[in-house]
Design an enzyme around this catalytic site. Structure first.
Site, PDB file in Angstrom:
ATOM      1  N   HIS A 196       0.860  -1.177   0.000  1.00 14.76           N
ATOM      2  CA  HIS A 196       0.000   0.000   0.000  1.00 14.76           C
ATOM      3  C   HIS A 196       0.899   1.230   0.000  1.00 14.76           C
ATOM      4  CE1 HIS A 196       1.054  -0.890   4.177  1.00 14.76           C
ATOM      5  NE2 HIS A 196       1.138   0.424   4.290  1.00 14.76           N
TER       6      HIS A 196
ATOM      7  N   HIS B  91       1.731 -15.424  28.535  1.00 16.50           N
ATOM      8  CA  HIS B  91       1.772 -14.111  27.889  1.00 16.50           C
ATOM      9  C   HIS B  91       3.191 -13.869  27.375  1.00 16.50           C
ATOM     10  CE1 HIS B  91      -1.950 -13.686  30.061  1.00 16.50           C
ATOM     11  NE2 HIS B  91      -2.190 -12.501  29.524  1.00 16.50           N
TER      12      HIS B  91
ATOM     13  N   SER C  69       1.861   4.695   1.917  1.00 14.15           N
ATOM     14  CA  SER C  69       1.765   5.316   3.237  1.00 14.15           C
ATOM     15  C   SER C  69       3.108   5.960   3.535  1.00 14.15           C
ATOM     16  CB  SER C  69       1.392   4.244   4.272  1.00 14.15           C
ATOM     17  OG  SER C  69       1.300   4.812   5.551  1.00 14.15           O
TER      18      SER C  69
ATOM     19  N   SER D 251       6.299 -11.126  26.450  1.00 16.16           N
ATOM     20  CA  SER D 251       6.883  -9.800  26.665  1.00 16.16           C
ATOM     21  C   SER D 251       8.411  -9.948  26.681  1.00 16.16           C
ATOM     22  CB  SER D 251       6.359  -9.178  27.959  1.00 16.16           C
ATOM     23  OG  SER D 251       6.696  -7.803  27.990  1.00 16.16           O
TER      24      SER D 251
END
Length: 913
Positions: A447, A589, A449, A591
């Site tokens: 695209h 999770h 941008s 991180s």
């Protein structure tokens, strides 16, 4: 070429004598006659010698086909000599009547005395080449228009303001050069020159081209450099014949046909067209032609990127390079390749778009609100914006961004980062080497941008299916993530980055010789923030530590989730499985994770300091004053390893104090410079807030600015001893009070970084203020509302900066040598008067003309006064910004699309054991 001879021999050969035999006459002409070439332009008195030879009529004279004659002669004698040519040199094929052999005190070529030609010269039936360069022609002599066999006509460096319509009737003309004249328009009949192959119209005053120029079907080479063209006529198209074409435009275009690939007669031969702003690249002469598809959109309001160029591939595979002042170009379903000299290439394959579309672009300076960087990323380029945003192509568009590779490349990679909707992402990037220190980052743009080149830690990614998978680090084989079956219901993309920290840095920071850490691991994912089943993470044990000898009480697993400030010790919340070399634990999770081995307490705070040390760059700040203009100050923030080399290069033109002590800065950190103790910034600038110059530090870009300073103190009494101080962060509301307080603070959080002295020397007299006060000039504005104005005050500021460089700037502005000498004589003892008179006289002549400011900027750059050129650009940018703000406030124009935010993708929530 004529044989080199000595003056006495020429005098003897040209002396009038009574000898009547052809042998004697032949002996006289032989010293400056080489075969069929007669050169009489090497020494004075050429006309007199030729007249004597015409009287003698030696046999060799009848065989002359090439004649060179200087026009630095008495006009009447020159006219009489030329009148003899049709009778005495009837076989003449090439006639060169040039000035330029004499030079003025500055070394510039002087024009010859030729102002017209005898009508009888049209009787030279065999003449194919006529060179009238460096003369004083104001109109084209009528006899030239009757030379039906003329193939090459050179009229450069004359005083022509127009060309006659009858010029289009020369049936054999293949080369026409009219450079460095005063042409404002071209006759439509020029398009009737069906045999013309090379046309050089550079260094004129052309602002338009007639549509008929598209009828030059044989045209191969075109040079339109240093004119005032804003667009090219739609009738111009790519020539069908392969070869090279160059069009150079001082205000708008430059093109250079570089080469032809394949056989000149091959149907698939590829021709290359190069159009750039500035000097002709590679020393090539401009070659002619243009493309209707290359005309910039007149509605485009983007500011010009200096030095930009575009390359367009036509239907036959030809490559076009161009540099419009309005930054747009069309793309058709046939496809094209576009190259910008600012270091960008675009490849539109055939069929990428179903309908023609206009692409707009601009190159933006990086700033925190525009550049998204991760904690360990480094910016390598400026920001490229391509519009229209979000446009969907039927095929991927190739994008190449040029950058200088970073010195440290181990376990790091270069990627192109772009913005899609409201988030930033990295594209799959391949590197192509152009030179040892210049690389292209190549990607497929999904695209349009914003795009920038970033150096980041090596990232490994995979798509995790419901069946589970294994993800390993390519740079650190011991780092692995094991996804069990059922960890996710839908496939999700996960990635990891690994960062190393040198053991010596950590030990020095902690003061503990036995301290050690593992590689720092960052895990991120798409989709839901947690996994359905725990994921196993494997990290190598800290360097020098094995599972058989370690003290588990000293081993800490640390965790950090932005935007938290500190690292958390989660050792007690997870089960650490230790092997001889590795530690394994499970999380749900993703991180940041880090294994530490230390005897220290409060490891989380120590980890934060160590992590900051990984991201800090050690730099020095410099403030130098130009030797011949102390009011010009260069401010720069340099990595410590580049200081010595940079100073060695700069100290030829600048002088100043030693660099500041070493300070530490983060990538993308803002800081500002404040002039103090009676010194202020001289002009309003876009990067100036309340008199403070704003910076953003990027370790691989040039953090340098040149500013002009002034003072309200009396410099006639004594020198002004001021200073410039550097402070972290953005400019606060109360700079002086906060700055003085911050300077007294100690520690890493102090705002003040350094202070360097600035000295403005004492003025020797009050002559300059009186001159400025007594200067009386009519109000004057250069430019236009949308691109910005230069006012009389701005021009006075420019004049005050030029100093001894003003003659060079004047010549590049097109001021004649005669006028330059007149100004010098009229203001013999007044250098400032010379400069102001030259600049304002030129500006008054340019009033109302489009592109005048661009010509001034170009002349400053060509004169090696980039500092003044940048100041002019800053004034224009500021004026343009104020104008746009004004029309928005009055509702006359819509707001520009908002620039992207600076928020980088955030890691998910903290992991749960």
């Amino acid at each position: 070429m004529a044989a080199a001879v000595e003056g006495p021999e020429l005098e003897a050969a040209a002396a009038a004598g009574d000898a009547s035999e052809d042998a004697d006459a032949g002996s006289r002409v032989r010293p400056f006659l080489g075969g069929n070439r007669l050169s009489l332009d090497l020494y004075p008195g050429g006309c007199q010698r030729l007249l004597h030879l015409c009287v003698q009529q030696p046999l060799q004279l009848l065989q002359v086909e090439f004649l060179r004659l200087s026009t630095h002669e008495d006009p009447q004698l020159l006219e009489a000599t030329l009148a003899q040519l049709p009778q005495s040199l009837s076989c003449l094929r090439s006639l060169v009547l040039k000035g330029g052999q004499r030079r003025d005190t500055l070394g510039a070529c002087l024009r010859g005395a030729l102002t017209t030609l005898p009508a009888g010269l049209s009787g030279l039936a065999h003449l194919a080449h006529l060179d009238l360069s460096f003369n004083s022609l104001e109109t084209l002599p009528a006899c030239v228009l009757r030379m039906r066999g003329l193939g090459a006509l050179l009229l450069s460096h004359n005083c022509l303001s127009e060309l006659p319509e009858a010029l289009g009737a020369l049936p054999a003309l293949t080369f026409l050069a009219v450079t460095h004249n005063r042409l404002q328009t071209l006759p439509p009949a020029l398009g009737a020159l069906s045999t013309l192959q090379r046309l050089d119209l550079s260094q004129n005053l052309l602002d338009t081209l007639p549509p008929e120029i598209g009828g030059l079907g044989s045209l191969l080479e075109l040079n339109l450099a240093s004119n005032r063209l804003q667009s090219l006529p739609a009738s111009l198209d790519v020539p069908s014949s392969p070869g090279g074409l160059g069009v150079k435009g001082g205000q708008t275009w430059e093109r250079t046909w570089v080469s032809s690939l394949g056989s000149p007669h091959s149907r698939n031969a590829q021709t290359v067209l190069d159009l750039r702003f500035g000097q002709v690249w590679g020393g090539l002469r401009g070659l002619e032609g243009s493309l209707s598809a290359c005309c910039p959109s007149p509605s485009d309001t983007f500011s010009r990127v200096p030095g930009s160029r575009l390359r367009h591939v036509g239907p036959s595979g030809s490559n076009l390079w161009l540099a419009p002042s309005s930054l747009s170009f069309p793309v058709t379903p046939r496809g094209c390749s576009v190259t910008l000299a600012c270091g960008v290439r675009l490849q539109f394959p055939a069929g990428a778009t179903a309908t023609p579309i206009t692409i707009r672009y601009r190159l933006l300076l990086p700033e925190p609100g525009l550049v998204p960087l991760g904690p360990h990323d480094a910016l390598l380029s400026h920001v490229l914006e391509l519009q229209p945003h979000g446009v969907a192509f039927q095929q991927d568009v190739g994008l190449w961004l040029l950058f200088t590779p970073p010195r440290a490349r181990r376990c790091r990679e270069v990627v192109v980062r772009t913005r899609n909707d409201n988030s930033w992402g990295d594209l799959e990037t391949h590197l192509e080497e152009e030179a040892p220190q210049r690389l292209w980052a190549h990607c497929q743009a999904p695209h349009f941008s914003w795009f920038l080149v970033v150096s980041r830690p090596v990232s490994n990614a995979c798509l995790v299916p419901p069946e589970g998978t294994l993800l390993c680090s390519s740079g650190h084989p011991g780092v692995k993530v094991i996804f069990p079956p059922g960890a996710t219901e839908e496939p999700r993309r996960v990635s990891m980055q690994v960062v190393r920290m040198a053991g010596r840095e950590l030990q020095a920071l902690l003061g503990e010789p036995e301290a050690a850490v593992s590689p720092l691991l960052c895990l991120s994912q798409s989709g839901p923030p947690s996994f359905l089943r725990p994921v196993t993470v494997q990290l190598p044990l800290p360097s020098g530590i094995t599972g058989l000898s370690l003290d588990r009480s000293r081993l800490h697993l640390l965790y950090w989730a932005p935007p938290a400030v500190t690292w958390d010790d989660i050792t007690a919340q997870v089960v650490l499985e230790l092997t001889h070399l590795y530690a394994r634990f499970q999380v749900t999770h993703f991180s940041w994770y880090w294994l530490w081995y230390t005897t220290k307490n409060c490891v989380g705070g120590l980890a934060r300091k160590a992590w900051e040390r990984l991201r800090l760059h050690r730099v020095n700040l410099i403030a130098l004053q130009r030797r011949r203009d102390p009011e010009q100050v260069l401010l720069q923030c340099l990595p410590r390893n580049k200081v010595d080399a940079t100073l060695q290069r700069l100290l030829e033109r600048y002088r100043g104090p030693e660099p500041s002590d070493t300070v530490e800065m983060f990538e993308g950190e803002e800081f500002f410079a404040a002039f103090e103790r009676g010194i202020d910034v001289d002009a309003d600038r876009p990067d100036c807030v309340e008199g403070r110059i704003c910076f953003v530090f990027y370790s691989h870009l040039k953090n340098v600015k040149e500013v002009y300073v002034t003072t309200t103190l009396d410099r006639e009494a004594q020198a002004v001893r001021g200073q410039v101080s550097f402070y972290r962060g953005t400019v606060p509301v109360q700079v002086p009070e906060e700055a003085e307080a911050a300077r007294q603070r100690k520690g890493a959080d102090a705002l003040w970084m350094a202070t360097l002295p600035i000295k403005l020397p004492r003025l020797r007299s009050s002559e300059e203020p009186r001159r400025r006060a007594g200067l009386s000039l009519a109000p004057l504005n250069l430019g236009d509302a949308e691109t910005g104005f230069l006012t009389q005050s701005n021009l006075l500021s420019v004049a005050g900066r030029l100093g001894p460089d003003w003659p060079t700037v004047a010549l590049h502005l097109g001021v004649s040598y005669r006028e330059l000498q007149r100004i010098r004589h009229e203001f013999r003892d007044d250098l400032d008067g010379q400069i102001r008179h030259m600049l304002f006289s030129w500006a008054e002549r340019q009033a109302g003309q489009p592109g005048a400011v661009g010509l001034l900027v170009q002349a400053l750059e060509q004169s090696d006064r980039q500092d003044v050129a940048e100041e002019v650009r800053a004034v224009l940018e500021l004026g343009c910004r104020k104008y746009q703000d004004g029309i928005r406030r009055t509702g006359l124009a819509p707001k520009d699309p908002a620039l992207p935010g600076s928020s980088a993708p955030q890691p998910p929530e903290p992991a749960q054991a």
